[in-house]
Design a protein around this motif. Structure first.
Motif, PDB file in Angstrom:
ATOM      1  N   GLY A 134      -3.117  -0.265   6.547  1.00 16.72           N
ATOM      2  CA  GLY A 134      -1.813  -0.348   5.909  1.00 16.72           C
ATOM      3  C   GLY A 134      -1.904  -0.659   4.421  1.00 16.72           C
ATOM      4  O   GLY A 134      -2.867  -0.306   3.742  1.00 16.72           O
ATOM      5  N   ASN A 135      -0.888  -1.325   3.901  1.00 14.67           N
ATOM      6  CA  ASN A 135      -0.849  -1.755   2.499  1.00 14.67           C
ATOM      7  C   ASN A 135      -1.410  -3.172   2.407  1.00 14.67           C
ATOM      8  O   ASN A 135      -0.921  -4.074   3.089  1.00 14.67           O
ATOM      9  CB  ASN A 135       0.580  -1.723   1.970  1.00 14.67           C
ATOM     10  CG  ASN A 135       1.181  -0.336   2.026  1.00 14.67           C
ATOM     11  OD1 ASN A 135       0.833   0.525   1.243  1.00 14.67           O
ATOM     12  ND2 ASN A 135       2.085  -0.107   2.979  1.00 14.67           N
ATOM     13  N   GLU A 136      -2.416  -3.368   1.562  1.00 22.03           N
ATOM     14  CA  GLU A 136      -3.096  -4.659   1.439  1.00 22.03           C
ATOM     15  C   GLU A 136      -2.831  -5.247   0.051  1.00 22.03           C
ATOM     16  O   GLU A 136      -3.410  -4.781  -0.932  1.00 22.03           O
ATOM     17  CB  GLU A 136      -4.592  -4.488   1.656  1.00 22.03           C
ATOM     18  CG  GLU A 136      -4.957  -3.920   3.013  1.00 22.03           C
ATOM     19  CD  GLU A 136      -6.424  -3.544   3.110  1.00 22.03           C
ATOM     20  OE1 GLU A 136      -7.204  -4.297   3.704  1.00 22.03           O
ATOM     21  OE2 GLU A 136      -6.786  -2.470   2.557  1.00 22.03           O
ATOM     22  N   ASN A 141      -7.339  -7.117  -2.117  1.00 24.83           N
ATOM     23  CA  ASN A 141      -6.779  -6.735  -0.813  1.00 24.83           C
ATOM     24  C   ASN A 141      -7.005  -7.824   0.231  1.00 24.83           C
ATOM     25  O   ASN A 141      -7.457  -7.562   1.350  1.00 24.83           O
ATOM     26  CB  ASN A 141      -7.396  -5.429  -0.332  1.00 24.83           C
ATOM     27  CG  ASN A 141      -7.275  -4.303  -1.340  1.00 24.83           C
ATOM     28  OD1 ASN A 141      -8.247  -3.646  -1.672  1.00 24.83           O
ATOM     29  ND2 ASN A 141      -6.075  -4.081  -1.845  1.00 24.83           N
ATOM     30  N   GLY A 144      -3.806  -8.688   5.003  1.00 20.22           N
ATOM     31  CA  GLY A 144      -3.771  -7.472   5.800  1.00 20.22           C
ATOM     32  C   GLY A 144      -2.965  -7.631   7.078  1.00 20.22           C
ATOM     33  O   GLY A 144      -2.951  -8.696   7.698  1.00 20.22           O
ATOM     34  N   GLN A 145      -2.304  -6.555   7.503  1.00 21.24           N
ATOM     35  CA  GLN A 145      -1.516  -6.568   8.730  1.00 21.24           C
ATOM     36  C   GLN A 145      -2.391  -6.714   9.980  1.00 21.24           C
ATOM     37  O   GLN A 145      -1.902  -7.051  11.051  1.00 21.24           O
ATOM     38  CB  GLN A 145      -0.697  -5.282   8.837  1.00 21.24           C
ATOM     39  CG  GLN A 145      -1.543  -4.022   8.951  1.00 21.24           C
ATOM     40  CD  GLN A 145      -0.710  -2.768   9.144  1.00 21.24           C
ATOM     41  OE1 GLN A 145       0.511  -2.786   9.002  1.00 21.24           O
ATOM     42  NE2 GLN A 145      -1.353  -1.664   9.486  1.00 21.24           N
ATOM     43  N   SER A 277       3.315  -3.745   7.244  1.00 27.28           N
ATOM     44  CA  SER A 277       3.082  -3.719   5.799  1.00 27.28           C
ATOM     45  C   SER A 277       4.040  -2.723   5.173  1.00 27.28           C
ATOM     46  O   SER A 277       4.579  -1.833   5.851  1.00 27.28           O
ATOM     47  CB  SER A 277       1.635  -3.354   5.465  1.00 27.28           C
ATOM     48  OG  SER A 277       1.421  -1.955   5.578  1.00 27.28           O
ATOM     49  N   THR A 289       4.028  -4.469  -2.998  1.00 28.40           N
ATOM     50  CA  THR A 289       3.438  -4.373  -1.664  1.00 28.40           C
ATOM     51  C   THR A 289       3.673  -5.659  -0.886  1.00 28.40           C
ATOM     52  O   THR A 289       3.848  -6.741  -1.458  1.00 28.40           O
ATOM     53  CB  THR A 289       1.926  -4.103  -1.740  1.00 28.40           C
ATOM     54  OG1 THR A 289       1.280  -5.157  -2.489  1.00 28.40           O
ATOM     55  CG2 THR A 289       1.638  -2.765  -2.411  1.00 28.40           C
ATOM     56  N   ALA A 291       2.544  -7.501   3.187  1.00 22.87           N
ATOM     57  CA  ALA A 291       1.857  -7.396   4.473  1.00 22.87           C
ATOM     58  C   ALA A 291       1.993  -8.702   5.241  1.00 22.87           C
ATOM     59  O   ALA A 291       2.016  -9.799   4.656  1.00 22.87           O
ATOM     60  CB  ALA A 291       0.374  -7.064   4.284  1.00 22.87           C
ATOM     61  N   TYR A 292       2.093  -8.551   6.562  1.00 18.98           N
ATOM     62  CA  TYR A 292       2.140  -9.695   7.478  1.00 18.98           C
ATOM     63  C   TYR A 292       1.350  -9.321   8.724  1.00 18.98           C
ATOM     64  O   TYR A 292       1.515  -8.229   9.280  1.00 18.98           O
ATOM     65  CB  TYR A 292       3.580 -10.025   7.865  1.00 18.98           C
ATOM     66  CG  TYR A 292       3.691 -10.993   9.023  1.00 18.98           C
ATOM     67  CD1 TYR A 292       3.595 -12.376   8.820  1.00 18.98           C
ATOM     68  CD2 TYR A 292       3.871 -10.537  10.327  1.00 18.98           C
ATOM     69  CE1 TYR A 292       3.691 -13.266   9.878  1.00 18.98           C
ATOM     70  CE2 TYR A 292       3.972 -11.422  11.390  1.00 18.98           C
ATOM     71  CZ  TYR A 292       3.870 -12.786  11.170  1.00 18.98           C
ATOM     72  OH  TYR A 292       3.961 -13.660  12.222  1.00 18.98           O
TER      73      TYR A 292
END
Length: 344
Positions: A134-136, A141, A144-145, A277, A289, A291-292
């Motif tokens: 996903g999106n970091e 980064n 992250g999800q 994310s 961005t 993310a969770y």
């Protein structure tokens, strides 16, 4: 005779160079990284200089029948802040020191039509799963999800020899399937020596590991499902992971979703994991961005954070992020970074 031999050798070498294609590419990044309470460790600081230099060296050739052969090695250097922990009393360490670059294990590939086969230091079917990462957010980064996932799947190694596995993918139209195989070293026991305070010994067994995935793109959405399993012979139940991902783009917005279940051999991480994310282009140059990621186990890691990317043009961007990492019921740790990244 010697002159003829030398001339023939030079001609063959020149022909080989002309028939092959060698390219270099990668990126560099540098900036500042903050981690709450890192300075509590002797020789460390909460805020350190972070950096990475990555260069991919790719070589390829193609037969008259259109079969493409290629290989890649990667040169990478990272700062050593994350690994700079004293192993025993008397050890000397410094926070944020630079790391030396080295080559990783080679990956070899054969491609024809919609089929590709990689061998050597490969990324497996889960590592290649669309929208898994996903999106970091952050320059590094660091959010992250996938934070709640703990299963050890076959992954590409940027700084080591890799697992010497095989990965195959076949794509036709909007549908793709992939599979990978290697032999994994799985930790089956952790032993704390008598009287020790920070040293542990691990026992490992080798087991067959394989991953598969299928992905389908319909319109602006891609759905993918993967399964991985590691056969731990004589060491109890096998380890496995099932994971579903979704990802889509709607104008300036794109988002991803991940949910899965895993058996890791450890009770507090064998459970369900999940995450989301997103990225949103607030302008032609700036992207936000988010993310969770978390899991239902007491030993799972939770990530949550925001990031920003500002494009300066020419392959150069400013990047940063802020977030929290939390393991189980322990207190969370705040992290942040900011710096520049350039591609070449």
């Amino acid at each position: 005779m010697k002159k003829i031999l030398f001339a023939s050798t030079a001609l063959v070498a020149t022909a080989g160079v002309a028939a092959a294609d060698v390219s270099f590419g990668g990126y560099g990044r540098f900036g500042l990284g903050y981690e709450e309470n890192r300075g509590d460790t002797p020789g460390q600081e909460d805020t350190v200089i972070v950096s990475r230099f990555r260069m991919n060296i790719d070589a390829s050739a193609e037969t008259d029948a259109g079969v493409k052969f290629s290989a890649r090695v990667r040169m990478q250097a990272d700062e050593q802040a994350k690994n700079n922990v004293p192993a025993a009393v008397g050890d000397t360490v410094t926070g944020g020191e630079a790391g030396a670059a080295g080559l990783n294990g080679a990956r070899f590939s054969v491609e024809y039509g919609g089929l590709r086969v990689d061998v050597g230091n490969v990324a497996g079917a889960i590592d290649n799963l669309p929208n898994y990462y996903g999106n970091e957010p952050g320059l590094e980064n660091f959010i992250g999800q996938y934070a709640g996932a703990n299963y050890g799947f076959l992954a590409y190694s940027s700084g080591g020899a890799g697992s010497n596995g095989v990965y195959a993918r076949y794509a036709v139209g909007d549908f793709a399937i992939a599979a990978s195989y290697d032999t994994a070293d799985v930790v089956t026991a952790v032993v704390v020596p008598a009287g020790a305070t920070d040293a542990v010994a691990t026992a490992a067994t080798s087991g067959d590991r394989w991953d598969i995935h299928a992905a389908y793109t319909f319109g602006n959405i891609t759905a993918a499902l993967a399964y991985g399993e590691t056969d731990v012979a004589g060491a109890g139940a096998d380890l496995d992971m099932t994971v579903l991902t979704l990802g889509g783009t709607w104008g300036a917005f794109n988002g991803t979703l991940i949910v899965g279940d895993e058996s890791t051999g450890t009770a507090n991480t064998s459970d369900t994991f999940y995450g989301i994310s997103a990225a949103y282009d607030v302008s032609s140059a700036t992207t936000l961005t988010f993310a969770y990621g978390d899991g239902s186990g007491d030993g799972d890691t939770r990530h949550v954070g925001l990031g920003v990317i500002h494009d300066l043009g020419g392959g150069v961007s400013l990047r940063g992020g802020i977030g929290e990492e939390k393991v189980g019921n322990a207190d969370g740790t705040m992290k942040a970074d900011f710096g520049a990244q350039f591609s070449f």
